[in-house]
Design a protein around this motif. Structure first.
Motif, short mmCIF file in Angstrom:
data_model
loop_
_atom_site.label_atom_id
_atom_site.label_comp_id
_atom_site.label_asym_id
_atom_site.label_seq_id
_atom_site.Cartn_x
_atom_site.Cartn_y
_atom_site.Cartn_z
N ASP A 96 37.23 42.67 52.19
CA ASP A 96 37.39 44.13 52.26
C ASP A 96 37.82 44.56 53.66
OD1 ASP A 96 36.76 44.55 49.60
OD2 ASP A 96 34.65 45.01 50.00
N GLU A 97 37.17 44.02 54.69
CA GLU A 97 37.52 44.37 56.06
C GLU A 97 38.95 43.95 56.38
OE1 GLU A 97 34.71 42.96 55.09
OE2 GLU A 97 33.02 43.99 56.03
N SER A 98 39.33 42.75 55.93
CA SER A 98 40.69 42.26 56.17
C SER A 98 41.71 43.13 55.46
CB SER A 98 40.81 40.81 55.68
OG SER A 98 39.96 39.97 56.42
N ALA A 99 41.43 43.48 54.21
CA ALA A 99 42.36 44.33 53.46
C ALA A 99 42.44 45.73 54.07
CB ALA A 99 41.92 44.40 52.00
N PHE A 100 41.31 46.25 54.54
CA PHE A 100 41.31 47.56 55.19
C PHE A 100 42.21 47.54 56.43
CE2 PHE A 100 39.77 50.45 58.44
CZ PHE A 100 39.67 51.65 57.76
N LEU A 101 42.04 46.51 57.27
CA LEU A 101 42.87 46.39 58.47
C LEU A 101 44.34 46.29 58.13
CD1 LEU A 101 41.19 44.00 61.06
CD2 LEU A 101 41.66 46.43 61.27
N LYS A 102 44.64 45.46 57.14
CA LYS A 102 46.03 45.26 56.74
C LYS A 102 46.64 46.58 56.30
CE LYS A 102 46.32 41.42 54.73
NZ LYS A 102 46.01 40.48 53.69
N ARG A 103 45.92 47.32 55.46
CA ARG A 103 46.42 48.61 54.97
C ARG A 103 46.55 49.60 56.11
NH1 ARG A 103 46.50 52.20 50.29
NH2 ARG A 103 45.89 50.61 48.81
N ALA A 104 45.57 49.61 57.00
CA ALA A 104 45.59 50.56 58.13
C ALA A 104 46.76 50.30 59.07
CB ALA A 104 44.27 50.51 58.89
N MET A 105 47.11 49.02 59.25
CA MET A 105 48.19 48.69 60.18
C MET A 105 49.57 48.77 59.54
SD MET A 105 46.62 48.46 62.95
CE MET A 105 48.08 48.15 63.90
N ILE A 106 49.66 48.40 58.26
CA ILE A 106 50.96 48.40 57.60
C ILE A 106 51.30 49.76 57.00
CG2 ILE A 106 52.34 47.34 55.76
CD1 ILE A 106 50.73 44.75 56.26
N PHE A 107 50.30 50.41 56.42
CA PHE A 107 50.50 51.73 55.81
C PHE A 107 49.49 52.73 56.37
CE2 PHE A 107 51.58 48.54 52.50
CZ PHE A 107 52.94 48.78 52.43
N PRO A 108 49.56 53.01 57.65
CA PRO A 108 48.57 53.92 58.24
C PRO A 108 48.78 55.36 57.77
CG PRO A 108 50.30 53.49 59.82
CD PRO A 108 50.59 52.62 58.62
N PRO A 109 47.70 56.13 57.75
CA PRO A 109 47.88 57.56 57.51
C PRO A 109 48.79 58.10 58.62
CG PRO A 109 45.55 56.97 57.48
CD PRO A 109 46.30 55.77 57.95
N LYS A 110 49.81 58.84 58.27
CA LYS A 110 50.80 59.27 59.26
C LYS A 110 50.18 59.95 60.46
CE LYS A 110 54.73 59.43 56.24
NZ LYS A 110 55.73 60.19 55.54
N HIS A 111 49.22 60.83 60.22
CA HIS A 111 48.64 61.58 61.33
C HIS A 111 47.72 60.73 62.21
CE1 HIS A 111 45.38 61.84 58.41
NE2 HIS A 111 44.59 62.28 59.38
N LEU A 112 47.38 59.53 61.75
CA LEU A 112 46.50 58.64 62.54
C LEU A 112 47.24 57.42 63.10
CD1 LEU A 112 43.30 58.57 60.30
CD2 LEU A 112 43.72 59.93 62.35
N LYS A 113 48.51 57.29 62.75
CA LYS A 113 49.27 56.10 63.14
C LYS A 113 49.20 55.82 64.64
CE LYS A 113 53.74 53.87 62.74
NZ LYS A 113 55.07 53.90 62.16
N HIS A 114 49.42 56.83 65.45
CA HIS A 114 49.42 56.66 66.90
C HIS A 114 48.04 56.23 67.41
CE1 HIS A 114 50.69 57.23 71.02
NE2 HIS A 114 49.64 57.99 71.23
N ILE A 115 47.01 56.86 66.89
CA ILE A 115 45.63 56.54 67.32
C ILE A 115 45.28 55.11 66.91
CG2 ILE A 115 43.19 57.11 67.01
CD1 ILE A 115 44.13 60.03 66.52
N LEU A 116 45.59 54.74 65.67
CA LEU A 116 45.29 53.39 65.19
C LEU A 116 46.03 52.35 66.02
CD1 LEU A 116 45.51 54.01 61.34
CD2 LEU A 116 43.43 53.59 62.67
#
Length: 192
Positions: A96-116
């Motif tokens: 779950d943690e790995s999939a969360f990271l993958k999704r966050a880095m590859i398909f980040p929420p647009k408004h959070l992309k810079h922060i992430l």
């Protein structure tokens, strides 16, 4: 306890449905609390998402630092391989943690992309400083061919990132046999 349960439920939902597909109402319903109760622990959905992201990155750096203490007497080659295998073990046992990271880095929420991205780069800088010391030791001991250490770190991080993505394609069982071949080829390229 409630905060941990909120994080656990959120991790699963964000991983499966993404940031936009997950609501605080759904998180609250599954946790068994009212939506306003979430605000006792997190300022917003954004705050909760970023908290999960930072927790996962922080846990990785913490684990690497603990691992380095355990393997400090190994050769640079053994240290690098051990870190790689430990990271792969993390991917396998923390899907779950790995999939969360993958999704966050590859398909980040647009408004959070810079922060992430900023937070990821900060975490990577911590990891890179650990790797820098290992590569430097390897070069000094003539175990690793002389070269630009930043390029060696970049190659190692790409190796890890590639394996991270391949876990999605092949699953943990098939990856175990592939990892040794991947490592052997990597070491053939940098070893003395």
């Amino acid at each position: 306890m409630t905060k941990d349960k909120i994080k656990a439920v959120s991790l699963k939902l964000f991983t499966e449905y993404g940031y936009d597909g997950t609501t605080l109402s759904e998180i609250a319903r599954i946790v068994g609390i009212q939506k306003p109760s979430i605000y006792n622990h997190f300022k917003s959905k954004e705050d909760l998402y970023l908290c999960l992201f930072e927790s996962i990155l922080g846990e990785h750096i913490y684990n690497i630092n603990q691992l380095i203490k355990e393997i400090h007497e190994l050769s640079p080659k053994e240290k690098l391989k051990y870190i790689l295998l430990d990271t792969c073990k993390y991917y396998k046992h923390h899907e779950d943690e790995s999939a969360f990271l993958k999704r966050a880095m590859i398909f980040p929420p647009k408004h959070l992309k810079h922060i992430l991205n900023e937070r990821f780069l900060s975490s990577e800088a911590s990891f890179s400083s650990i790797l820098h010391a290992i590569f430097l030791e390897g070069i000094e001991k003539k175990e690793i061919r002389s070269g630009n250490i930043e390029n060696l770190i970049m190659s190692y991080l790409c190796l890890i990132d590639g394996i991270f993505i391949e876990f999605s394609y092949y699953g943990p069982e098939k990856m175990e046999s592939r990892i040794q071949s991947i490592w052997d080829n990597f070491w053939f390229g940098i070893g003395e």
